[in-house]
Structure formats: structure tokens, C-alpha cells
Design an enzyme around this catalytic site. Structure first.
Site, short mmCIF file in Angstrom:
data_model
loop_
_atom_site.label_atom_id
_atom_site.label_comp_id
_atom_site.label_asym_id
_atom_site.label_seq_id
_atom_site.Cartn_x
_atom_site.Cartn_y
_atom_site.Cartn_z
N GLY A 172 0.82 -1.20 0.00
CA GLY A 172 0.00 0.00 0.00
C GLY A 172 0.86 1.25 0.00
N CYS A 173 0.27 2.37 -0.40
CA CYS A 173 1.03 3.62 -0.52
C CYS A 173 1.46 4.15 0.84
CB CYS A 173 0.23 4.66 -1.30
SG CYS A 173 -1.44 4.95 -0.70
N PHE A 174 0.52 4.26 1.79
CA PHE A 174 0.89 4.69 3.14
C PHE A 174 1.85 3.68 3.77
CE2 PHE A 174 -2.41 8.00 4.53
CZ PHE A 174 -1.43 8.94 4.83
#
Length: 322
Positions: free
Chosen positions: A131-133
Site C-alpha cells: 500500500g502507498c501509506f
């Protein structure tokens, strides 16, 4: 004579932001050929009808079915990839890179954070893109974990651009709401915490709790800026040695001694990390472009590793500062 044919690449779910960024990279990638881009809702339309920045770069059209490919990127959104894989049963030798959450906790898939699993990604055939976060946080957290400095409470604050919420409009991505505005969402219970905890455990963190994350919606389109700190009796010099050692040889993650800003990474596949000590606390700032290092750029980096290419191939993208 040895075949010089390039690996063929396809995209399933070609209409969203991550697919658009993949296309921006893949149409000019020197090591692969783009074979098809599937989208049920856009079948028959040219790619630039949805991704208008591709005008002049390609005349390809969207297809309604998957074609033959050596590499398939799944960009359909969370909860849909597993069903597609179970329905279509791709050949074992086909490289599948999934950009959803569906396989990130699956031991049969390699978790695609090169700064953690580079060796396992070389030759991998099933890759779960982080995921990006999760990517931005782990770039700042994992060196602390590896050094034994993050067994206690970790306090994390991160702000993300509106593209992190996907292309489908919702009230909190509408310009008139998002512009000149900030808000916290999913406090302490963000879905990326599970994969972050799993990676931390892989590096030896014994605690399964204590990752305190406050995600913030930012008034900008792209990028993630994370600040986090732990209680630690360590000097700034030692902190920077820890991070420089951990990222020695990393293709895209760079340690800086100057207080960084988000524009240094937007539109690139870079991760930028800064660390310093403050009164018994280790402060770490990390940042990425959520659509590139946080999604499509990292997916291509993982593909490069799986194919045995230089992992930077096609990803030499410069930031746009102004």
C-alpha cells in the site's frame, strides 16, 4: 539463435489512476512490450480517451478480455483481484503483480517492498504490491526496527494527496471540499497497519501493538509525507549511520541530511528519508509519490526484479519542482 522478443505485459482494470501511471511508464519501457489493457467499462475506446496525457504516445485501445502476456498487473481495486485469479488461473510461470490489498498478507505471494524483500523478488511469479501509506511509513520505520529502536510505542502522522483515494469521486475527494482543507480519517485503525506490522515482525520486532497512526487527507493531488518518532537514546549521527547502512545500494530510497519537502519526490519513484534526534526521541521523515513509489512505479520496479532486469529500468523520472 536466441530469441530477442521482449516479455509481453498486460493490465487488468485499465481505467483508474494506478493503471494510468503504469501506462505512462510502460509505453516507454525499453525492456517489455505492452500487449493489452483491459477495461470492461472502456472496451473499444482508445487509451487516451481516459488517460488524456497519453495522446501522441500510443494508439492502443482498451480490450474487454485479457490477452496473452508474460506479466499481468492487476489494477481492479481492493477485493477483486483474488476472484480474478481464481477464475482465470494464470499459468504458474506468468508474473502477476497485484496492486490491491488482496494478497499482502498471503505467504504464497512475495510482499513487493524491494527495500525489504529484494532477494525474494528476483524471479518471483506472484507479487503483492504494498500500500502507498504502508510504503512511506515502512521506509522510515524499518531501519529503526532492524536496529532494535522501535520495540516500544511508535507515533506516526502521515498526510496524503487526494489521488490516494482512487479515481471514483467521493465527497472527500471533491475539489471544493479538499481544497485548502485537512482532516484525519481512520485514526489508529488504517488498513495498512496490518502489513506494516507484518514487515516489522519479519525484521524481529516482537511487539504486535504500539503502531499509532494518524492518517490525514491533504489539500493536494499526489504525494505522501510521513513523520514518525520513537523514544530512543541515540544521536543524530548514529541515526543517520543506521539509515545510510540500511539503504546502502537501494535503487530509489535516499537518505538526506537536509530537511526534505514533498516536491522532491512527486512524479518520481524515489523515497526520501530524513532522521534526527530531539531530546531523547528519534524523529524520522519519509516521503513518496503515492501513485509511483506507492503504487505503479513500485509495481514496475518489482516486475523488473522478477524479470531479471535492472530494477531502475523505465523509472528514471525527475521530480517537477514548480
Amino acid at each position: 539463435m536466441e530469441s530477442t522478443q521482449k516479455p509481453r505485459v498486460g493490465i487488468i482494470g485499465g481505467g483508474g489512476y494506478t493503471a494510468g501511471e503504469l501506462l505512462r511508464i510502460l509505453v516507454h519501457h525499453p525492456g517489455v512490450d505492452l500487449a493489452f489493457v483491459q477495461s470492461q467499462s472502456q472496451a473499444g475506446a482508445p487509451l487516451h480517451a481516459v488517460h488524456s496525457d497519453l495522446i501522441g504516445d500510443t494508439d492502443m485501445i482498451f480490450t474487454d478480455e485479457a490477452g496473452d502476456a508474460d506479466v499481468i498487473f492487476l489494477c481492479m481495486g481492493h477485493g477483486r483481484s483474488r476472484g480474478w485469479v481464481e477464475q482465470h488461473l494464470p499459468a504458474p510461470e506468468t508474473i502477476i503483480v497485484d496492486l490491491s490489498t488482496d494478497y499482502r498478507m498471503d505467504d504464497n505471494w512475495v510482499y513487493g517492498l524491494p527495500e525489504l524483500n529484494r532477494a525474494a523478488l528476483r524471479g518471483a511469479r506472484r507479487i503483492a504490491n504494498p500500500g502507498c501509506f504502508a510504503t512511506a511509513i515502512q521506509l522510515g520505520l524499518l531501519p529503526l526496527v532492524a536496529a532494535g529502536l522501535a520495540e516500544g510505542e511508535v507515533h506516526i502522522n502521515g498526510i496524503t494527496g487526494s489521488t490516494g483515494a482512487g479515481q471514483q469521486p467521493v465527497p472527500t475527494t471533491h475539489f471544493s471540499w479538499r481544497n485548502a482543507n485537512v482532516s484525519i480519517y481512520k485514526a489508529f485503525r488504517h488498513q495498512h497497519l496490518a502489513e506494516i506490522g507484518r514487515s516489522a515482525a519479519q525484521l524481529g520486532r516482537k511487539s504486535t501493538t504500539g503502531l499509532n497512526f494518524l492518517p490525514v487527507r491533504g489539500p493536494f493531488a499526489r504525494g505522501i509525507y510521513v513523520s514518525q518518532y520513537v523514544e530512543a537514546n541515540v544521536s543524530t549521527e548514529d541515526l543517520r549511520d543506521i539509515f545510510s547502512s540500511y539503504y546502502q545500494g537501494a535503487a530509489f530510497t535516499h537518505v538526506t541530511t537536509e530537511n526534505p519537502n514533498l516536491k522532491q519526490v512527486v512524479n518520481t519513484n524515489k523515497g526520501l528519508v530524513f532522521a534526527e534526534e530531539h531530546d531523547g526521541k528519534a524523529l524520522v521523515i519519509s516521503m513518496i509519490d503515492n501513485l509511483l513509489k506507492g503504487a505503479s512505479g513500485q509495481a514496475v520496479q518489482n516486475m523488473n526484479l522478477a524479470l531479471g532486469l535492472d530494477e531502475t529500468t523505465g523509472l528514471h523520472l525527475k521530480a517537477s519542482m514548480f
